[in-house]
Design an enzyme around this catalytic site. Sequence first.
Site, short mmCIF file in Angstrom:
data_model
loop_
_atom_site.label_atom_id
_atom_site.label_comp_id
_atom_site.label_asym_id
_atom_site.label_seq_id
_atom_site.Cartn_x
_atom_site.Cartn_y
_atom_site.Cartn_z
N CYS A 77 36.59 -57.30 -0.06
CA CYS A 77 36.94 -57.19 1.48
C CYS A 77 35.56 -56.89 2.30
O CYS A 77 34.92 -55.71 1.73
CB CYS A 77 37.80 -56.02 1.79
SG CYS A 77 39.52 -56.34 0.77
N CYS A 78 35.20 -57.62 3.47
CA CYS A 78 34.14 -57.45 4.10
C CYS A 78 34.26 -55.87 4.82
O CYS A 78 35.42 -55.60 5.21
CB CYS A 78 33.69 -58.24 4.97
SG CYS A 78 35.01 -58.41 6.53
N GLY A 110 37.00 -47.90 9.23
CA GLY A 110 38.41 -48.34 9.02
C GLY A 110 38.73 -49.76 9.28
O GLY A 110 37.98 -50.53 9.66
N CYS A 146 36.91 -63.24 15.70
CA CYS A 146 35.65 -63.24 14.81
C CYS A 146 34.76 -64.31 15.00
O CYS A 146 33.69 -64.38 14.41
CB CYS A 146 36.14 -63.14 13.28
SG CYS A 146 37.21 -61.69 12.71
#
Length: 394
Positions: free
Chosen positions: A213-214, A115, A82
């Site tokens: 949650c992103c 997902g 990330c």
Amino acid sequence: MSRKALVAGVGMIPFAKPGQSEVYNVMGEKASVLALRDAGIGYDKVEHGYVGYVYGDSTCGQAALYGVGLSGIPIFNVNNNCTTGSSALYLARQAVESGVVECALALGFEEMRPGALATYFTDRPLALTRFVEAMDKFVGYDKEKPRAPQFFGGAGQEYADKYGMTAESFARVQVKARQHAANNPFALFTKPLSVGEILESTHIFGPLTKFQCCPPTCGAAAAIVCSEDFARRNGVNAPVEIRAQAMTTDKSSTFEDHSMMKLVGYDMAREAADMVYEQAGIGPEDIDVVELHDCFTANEVISYEALRLTPEGDAEKFISDGDNTYGGRVVTNPSGGLLSKGHPLGATGLAQCFELTNQIRGTADKRQVPGARHALAHNLGLGGACVVTLYAAA
């Protein structure tokens, strides 16, 4: 490193849900062209390209930049989970500061699938094996739920247990994120949410619910980094200085201190922030605006303290007093952050650069933080790496 590195131009495309975006190379090409246009230069002026993405084959960076031009320059492909976008920016800044080049392009993009994040190479050791084993030992593992929110939900639960923070206070982080995102045309989710709606959404792990949650998203962002001499010679308007930048990786405390907060990067973030403050000769009290890595509300909460924006144990008061938004002590994630804008992994760090460059320029429109002089970016990746960057007027 004696030369200054300036952000001469930035470009970004609106983030989109997986399956609703253009393909990665087109997104990357468009963001690069926008950054060049913003800098007022042609691709022929760029000497190095640093391109970040997590999910893709080798030389995807070339596939994107070849659409901008076939100039023969070195193009480096970067994958750092990330933190990928900020890692590309770090390398571009380093090349300029060291005198290797006068102008470099940093690009980040991601074409994601719907997902939860998944592992694609299952025939070899998992890169996160140390982290998985530590999490299983610290808080256990629910096989019915994805791993990422269990990492950060576990960190949030540790913080709540340690300081007595309520579920409502975690939820207020997302309330604030949506309020900020309402003014961001690049954000994916702009509909307001109440504390009740957030808490009533599906429970995931620890204090986290679905709306904390992103989302996985697709997108691209880019920056042109250059020297002061280059900016003068090429008539670059309103450049922004990368005043300080630091990158850290894990130390033994990540795994040995039996702390989920440390396992997800608290110590890395603290060390990187301290290095940046020392390099710049300022303190956290001088920061006006921050884009921090809010992949989950829990990570925003612990990052307030890791970055020394508020004293340890004080995050709940920081939130309830409104010190994390307009009119408070420091505006956090005026873009809406990852929670509302989305998190296309390779693009995230450069999307932060886009937002904060505009904040320092005073061109952030309805998101503008009045009088913003110092802007801090915090980009974190499990595995692990953390990049903290300080932007200021050149």
